[in-house]
Motif scaffolding. Structure first.
Motif, PDB file in Angstrom:
ATOM      1  N   SER A 128       0.829  -1.206   0.000  1.00 51.57           N
ATOM      2  CA  SER A 128       0.000   0.000   0.000  1.00 51.57           C
ATOM      3  C   SER A 128       0.858   1.249   0.000  1.00 51.57           C
ATOM      4  N   GLY A 129       2.047   1.191   0.576  1.00 52.54           N
ATOM      5  CA  GLY A 129       2.829   2.424   0.632  1.00 52.54           C
ATOM      6  C   GLY A 129       4.230   2.192   1.155  1.00 52.54           C
ATOM      7  N   GLY A 130       4.701   3.136   1.962  1.00 47.23           N
ATOM      8  CA  GLY A 130       6.101   3.184   2.351  1.00 47.23           C
ATOM      9  C   GLY A 130       6.627   1.907   3.000  1.00 47.23           C
ATOM     10  N   LEU A 131       5.831   1.295   3.875  1.00 46.44           N
ATOM     11  CA  LEU A 131       6.302   0.091   4.562  1.00 46.44           C
ATOM     12  C   LEU A 131       6.613  -1.010   3.547  1.00 46.44           C
ATOM     13  N   GLY A 132       5.703  -1.184   2.594  1.00 44.13           N
ATOM     14  CA  GLY A 132       5.882  -2.240   1.605  1.00 44.13           C
ATOM     15  C   GLY A 132       7.047  -1.956   0.673  1.00 44.13           C
ATOM     16  N   VAL A 133       7.171  -0.699   0.258  1.00 44.70           N
ATOM     17  CA  VAL A 133       8.252  -0.356  -0.663  1.00 44.70           C
ATOM     18  C   VAL A 133       9.599  -0.546   0.045  1.00 44.70           C
ATOM     19  N   LEU A 134       9.649  -0.180   1.309  1.00 47.32           N
ATOM     20  CA  LEU A 134      10.878  -0.392   2.072  1.00 47.32           C
ATOM     21  C   LEU A 134      11.215  -1.884   2.144  1.00 47.32           C
ATOM     22  N   THR A 416      16.430   0.430  -8.352  1.00 45.81           N
ATOM     23  CA  THR A 416      14.983   0.504  -8.548  1.00 45.81           C
ATOM     24  C   THR A 416      14.539   1.945  -8.791  1.00 45.81           C
ATOM     25  N   TRP A 417      15.194   2.884  -8.161  1.00 40.20           N
ATOM     26  CA  TRP A 417      14.635   4.242  -8.110  1.00 40.20           C
ATOM     27  C   TRP A 417      15.371   5.285  -8.930  1.00 40.20           C
ATOM     28  N   VAL A 418      16.608   5.010  -9.339  1.00 38.90           N
ATOM     29  CA  VAL A 418      17.319   6.023 -10.127  1.00 38.90           C
ATOM     30  C   VAL A 418      16.977   5.829 -11.605  1.00 38.90           C
ATOM     31  N   ALA A 508       3.972  13.812  -3.458  1.00 37.79           N
ATOM     32  CA  ALA A 508       3.228  12.566  -3.598  1.00 37.79           C
ATOM     33  C   ALA A 508       3.400  11.748  -2.344  1.00 37.79           C
ATOM     34  N   ARG A 509       2.299  11.403  -1.733  1.00 33.45           N
ATOM     35  CA  ARG A 509       2.340  10.503  -0.596  1.00 33.45           C
ATOM     36  C   ARG A 509       0.924  10.181  -0.159  1.00 33.45           C
ATOM     37  N   ARG A 510       0.827   9.355   0.836  1.00 32.74           N
ATOM     38  CA  ARG A 510      -0.461   9.060   1.438  1.00 32.74           C
ATOM     39  C   ARG A 510      -1.074  10.367   1.932  1.00 32.74           C
ATOM     40  N   ASP A 578      -4.274   7.361  -8.721  1.00 35.89           N
ATOM     41  CA  ASP A 578      -3.787   6.009  -8.521  1.00 35.89           C
ATOM     42  C   ASP A 578      -2.271   5.933  -8.307  1.00 35.89           C
ATOM     43  N   TYR A 579      -1.823   6.711  -7.341  1.00 37.35           N
ATOM     44  CA  TYR A 579      -0.403   6.714  -6.967  1.00 37.35           C
ATOM     45  C   TYR A 579       0.069   5.284  -6.711  1.00 37.35           C
ATOM     46  N   ASP A 580       1.117   4.890  -7.408  1.00 39.96           N
ATOM     47  CA  ASP A 580       1.712   3.576  -7.203  1.00 39.96           C
ATOM     48  C   ASP A 580       3.214   3.695  -7.480  1.00 39.96           C
ATOM     49  N   MET A 581       3.906   2.570  -7.531  1.00 36.76           N
ATOM     50  CA  MET A 581       5.361   2.651  -7.691  1.00 36.76           C
ATOM     51  C   MET A 581       5.727   3.256  -9.047  1.00 36.76           C
ATOM     52  N   ARG A 582       4.857   3.076 -10.031  1.00 38.78           N
ATOM     53  CA  ARG A 582       5.183   3.615 -11.347  1.00 38.78           C
ATOM     54  C   ARG A 582       5.109   5.140 -11.334  1.00 38.78           C
ATOM     55  N   ILE A 583       4.023   5.659 -10.803  1.00 43.36           N
ATOM     56  CA  ILE A 583       3.910   7.115 -10.721  1.00 43.36           C
ATOM     57  C   ILE A 583       5.033   7.663  -9.850  1.00 43.36           C
ATOM     58  N   ALA A 584       5.310   6.948  -8.755  1.00 40.51           N
ATOM     59  CA  ALA A 584       6.386   7.393  -7.870  1.00 40.51           C
ATOM     60  C   ALA A 584       7.693   7.503  -8.654  1.00 40.51           C
ATOM     61  N   ARG A 585       7.969   6.528  -9.478  1.00 49.07           N
ATOM     62  CA  ARG A 585       9.214   6.569 -10.256  1.00 49.07           C
ATOM     63  C   ARG A 585       9.258   7.779 -11.173  1.00 49.07           C
ATOM     64  N   SER A 605      10.142   8.249   8.957  1.00 44.93           N
ATOM     65  CA  SER A 605      11.327   8.441   8.122  1.00 44.93           C
ATOM     66  C   SER A 605      10.928   9.114   6.814  1.00 44.93           C
ATOM     67  N   GLY A 606      10.070   8.455   6.046  1.00 43.31           N
ATOM     68  CA  GLY A 606       9.814   8.905   4.675  1.00 43.31           C
ATOM     69  C   GLY A 606      10.946   8.376   3.810  1.00 43.31           C
ATOM     70  N   THR A 607      10.623   7.941   2.604  1.00 45.19           N
ATOM     71  CA  THR A 607      11.681   7.486   1.710  1.00 45.19           C
ATOM     72  C   THR A 607      11.590   8.129   0.337  1.00 45.19           C
ATOM     73  N   SER A 608      10.452   8.742   0.020  1.00 47.89           N
ATOM     74  CA  SER A 608      10.338   9.250  -1.349  1.00 47.89           C
ATOM     75  C   SER A 608      11.326  10.394  -1.587  1.00 47.89           C
ATOM     76  N   GLY A 609      11.611  11.180  -0.543  1.00 55.92           N
ATOM     77  CA  GLY A 609      12.596  12.245  -0.695  1.00 55.92           C
ATOM     78  C   GLY A 609      14.001  11.702  -0.968  1.00 55.92           C
ATOM     79  N   MET A 610      14.282  10.499  -0.437  1.00 58.68           N
ATOM     80  CA  MET A 610      15.590   9.878  -0.711  1.00 58.68           C
ATOM     81  C   MET A 610      15.680   9.464  -2.180  1.00 58.68           C
ATOM     82  N   LYS A 611      14.549   8.911  -2.681  1.00 55.75           N
ATOM     83  CA  LYS A 611      14.522   8.510  -4.087  1.00 55.75           C
ATOM     84  C   LYS A 611      14.761   9.736  -4.962  1.00 55.75           C
ATOM     85  N   ALA A 612      14.106  10.830  -4.591  1.00 55.64           N
ATOM     86  CA  ALA A 612      14.246  12.066  -5.357  1.00 55.64           C
ATOM     87  C   ALA A 612      15.701  12.527  -5.339  1.00 55.64           C
TER      88      ALA A 612
END
Ligand SMILES: *Cc1c(COP(=O)(O)O)cnc(C)c1O
Length: 737
Positions: A128-134, A416-418, A508-510, A578-585, A605-612
């Motif tokens: 669903s979100g950050g926990l799963g992606v981590l 995965t993220w770069v 982008a986030r929950r 429909d925010y998902d890993m694809r949109i996140a990328r 923590s948050g992780t999307s800022g790290m991906k960015a």
């Protein structure tokens, strides 16, 4: 310790592949392709339309594929052989990996990692979100680093909801119904070569659990599924939906994960050295393991002590209300017979009252069973997911565990993220392989070599990823607008939306209310002036889901949607559904500024800022979660300070003022100041700092070093490797300077 944790599986769906291309089956059924663009490009070359439709290899390979044409295309065959060679060599070389040799040689069994969700790829909707992606990134890095590990989770046929937003801004929920046979998953085999099943006794019946395997590079992840014919209709949906709402159903779910997970591991003959609970949903694994030992004749006290010695726990939410609790009476009724051994007197048992006692709330409330408190009391070590979170977690849970909760900051899996354009630069100029970061050598090189990347190259790679975002977003917006019955002229506007020459802010986030997604709208006149400035315009892209039960979160979505369609903001503010890993990328690859403004200190923590940051996208964020330690003063901006006003309204207002100030006085002048060749050199310098300060430090490679040194090896009774590398966590300094 064997070099590979191998789980026997049965063949998947019987699609036909020419014998020369048999290797495609290997590539398809290993999620290695999710972090190797060359493998995805290969699938896409086999059938571009099918790849675009499914974004997953099995339905594509089921065909029809024009195999005759493929076999006559020497370039394509060479590409296939190259990818397959790379894959086979990756899979074969695990035991030689330097990390494994240094840290894992003395482990007597794998690490068993339990989590309720995994985000591997958008096509496998079991997160669903950050926990799963981590958790997904943890598996991928464990594979890259050849750490012996087996994951355990649940296989949700209906996954998490897909979001659409109607013309009035209401979030609509739809649950997909996945055909598991068309996902890159295989059934685990029992010793007779049949489908492996385990059972979990619930009152009055045994629930059958099918075991599937997601092979993530070298790491198998066992996914448990109750939707099988042997079960009563009422039990089949236990694992259908992520975080099902009914309390009794949720308890069933967590018993399947914890108890079923242990049984699946046993049935496969695996003997984990350490058990890692990523969040408390799987806590019943602690009770089940004690029950096993008691059934084998161990005393209850010894069994509990032994389970505790070999278990480690990661906490993910800063506030106690965010943690899972059940009524003690419900746990007694549902789990009591299984644990007490009432149903199976022959197996011995663990008194459920003892388990309830270990799970009483921090405030001593014995009417609840608190999964976090139970996990903390029954673990040898525990960690929070950022340094700041460790402070708040110790304040909340201090004393529950007999030692401090450590801070092991989250990271992200670079491959995965770069984005491709950026990864190509890193390969060329940093000589850095994101899949194999070596702390001793690579970190210094990043800083030194970062300056070798010409500004123009850095800027062009970024602009390229930004254009990809624009093209993707236009497609999504066109569908959204058409569904809402917008006029042809509005649809035409979409064709030129998200001009890559305009400063673009991403959020982008929950949509939980503490994330304050609408903070930017605090002063509409000021915002509107900024967005429409003739010389220095701004556009903003939002995406995110609100939990189906979270009405306030859904109202925030409605507000942003309504504003994005208002006369003042239309064409400058967008919301993607429909925010998902694809949109996140796409977003973390391609925006200029990543905005995050939660109410401190509620973001663990948050992780999307790290991906960015790993893509050279500059963060502007409240000093919460990872950014409290990630901000160096020259790699982005801190919104507000470290003090909190107890008056939330006042704090929100002050943060909004600071956000506008940063945009007006810091971001815009730097972004729009170009040199003769159109490159914003002040900005590319920030990008460089963002990349250099995140690429190792906020990677899952660094994170797994810390888990291994601080939690896994101690819980396995091993001392940390004698000649250790530099401490994984050091203050960020420019090491070249
Ligand atoms: C990375 C990611 C998250 C976590 O992001 P936060 O920074 O915690 O908001 C959530 N959802 C998706 C799809 C992601 O890719």
């Amino acid at each position: 310790m064997e070099s590979q944790i191998a789980v026997p599986t049965l063949p998947g769906v019987p699609f036909r592949v020419p014998p020369q291309l048999e290797g495609l089956r290997r590539l398809a059924y290993n999620l290695w392709w999710t972090w190797h663009p060359s493998t995805r490009a290969l699938f896409s070359r086999l059938d571009g339309a099918a790849w675009a439709r499914y974004r997953s290899p099995i339905p594509l390979l089921e065909g029809p594929v024009r195999w005759a044409e493929v076999l006559e295309d020497p370039d394509l065959l060479a590409e296939f052989q190259g990818v397959l060679r790379q894959f086979d060599s990756y899979m074969a070389n695990g035991s030689d990996h330097w990390f494994r040799r240094k840290y894992a040689h003395a482990l007597e069994g794998p690490i068993a990692y339990f989590c309720a969700e995994y985000g591997f790829h958008e096509s496998l909707g079991i997160y669903s979100g950050g926990l799963g992606v981590l958790a997904g990134d943890h598996m991928k890095s464990a594979s890259d680093m050849a750490l012996p590990l087996v994951g355990v989770g649940l296989l949700y046929r209906k996954g998490y909801f897909r979001q659409t937003i109607d013309a009035d801004g209401h979030q609509e929920h739809a649950y997909p119904d996945y055909d598991l046979n068309r996902l890159p998953l295989l059934r685990a085999a029992d010793p007779n070569g049949d489908h492996l099943h385990v059972t979990v006794p619930l009152p009055g019946r045994d629930v059958h659990v099918a075991v599937w395997v997601a092979q993530v590079g070298r790491v198998p992840v066992l996914l448990l599924d109750t939707d099988v014919a042997e079960n009563a209709d009422a039990d089949r949906p236990i694992t259908n939906i992520l975080y099902v709402r009914g309390r009794e159903m949720r308890l069933h779910q967590e018993l399947i994960l914890g108890v079923g997970g242990v049984r699946a591991i046993r049935a496969l003959g695996l003997a984990p050295a350490v058990w890692h609970l990523n969040e408390g949903h799987s806590a019943f694994l602690l009770a089940e393991r004690a029950r096993e030992m008691v059934a084998d004749g161990e005393t209850l006290a010894n069994a509990l002590a032994s389970v505790k010695r070999t278990s480690v726990f990661t906490i993910h939410t800063p506030v106690s209300a965010g943690n899972e609790r059940f009524d003690a009476s419900l746990v007694r009724r549902i789990a009591g017979p299984l644990l007490d051994g009432d149903e199976r007197p022959d197996t011995g048992g663990v008194p459920v009252d003892r388990i309830l006692e270990l799970g009483q709330a921090v405030d001593g409330d014995t009417t609840v069973f608190d999964m976090t408190a139970f996990s903390l009391r029954q673990s040898a070590g525990a960690n929070a997911v950022s340094q700041l979170h460790a402070v708040t977690a110790n304040a909340t849970w201090g004393g529950v565990l007999d030692r401090p909760i450590l801070g092991i900051t989250n990271g992200v899996h670079g491959p995965t993220w770069v984005g491709r354009a950026m990864a190509e630069l890193y390969r060329r100029y940093l000589e850095a392989d994101l899949e194999d970061l070596d702390p001793q050598t690579e970190r210094r090189r990043f800083w030194e070599r970062m300056s070798r990347i010409p500004d123009g190259d850095l800027w062009r790679a970024h602009q390229r990823q930004k254009l990809e975002l624009a093209i993707f977003a236009r497609g999504r917006l066109r569908n959204q607008f058409a569904r809402h019955g917008e006029s042809p002229s509005v649809l035409d506007e979409v064709e030129t939306a998200l001009d890559p020459d305009i400063l673009t802010i991403g959020f982008a986030r929950r949509f939980a209310t503490y994330k304050r997604a609408a903070l930017l709208f605090s002063d509409m006149d000021r915002l509107s002036r900024l967005l429409w400035d003739k010389d220095r315009p701004i556009q903003v892209v939002f995406a995110g889901k609100a939990h189906p039960a979270d009405r306030p979160g859904q109202r925030v979505i409605q507000e942003i949607f309504t504003r994005s369609r208002s006369a003042e903001l239309r064409g400058r503010v967008f919301i993607l559904e429909d925010y998902d890993m694809r949109i996140a990328r796409f977003l973390v690859h391609g925006v200029d500024v990543w905005l995050n403004n939660p109410r401190r200190p509620l973001e663990a923590s948050g992780t999307s800022g790290m991906k960015a940051a790993q893509n050279g996208v500059v963060n502007a964020s409240v000093l919460d979660g990872w950014w409290d330690e990630g901000w160096t003063g020259d790699n982005g901006w801190a919104i507000g300070g470290r003090e909190q006003d107890p008056d939330e309204g006042a704090q929100d207002w002050a943060d909004a003022q600071d956000l506008y100030r940063i945009v007006e006085q810091e971001i815009l002048p730097r972004y729009y100041k170009r040199d003769g060749s159109g490159v914003p050199r002040g900005w590319t310098e920030l990008m460089r700092n963002a990349i250099a300060s995140a690429i190792w430090r906020f990677s899952t490679t660094r994170m797994l070093h810390e888990y291994t040194e601080q939690l896994y090896l101690p819980a396995a009774g091993l001392s940390v490797a004698p000649e250790r590398g530099p401490k994984a966590r050091e203050p960020i300094v420019n090491e070249a300077g």
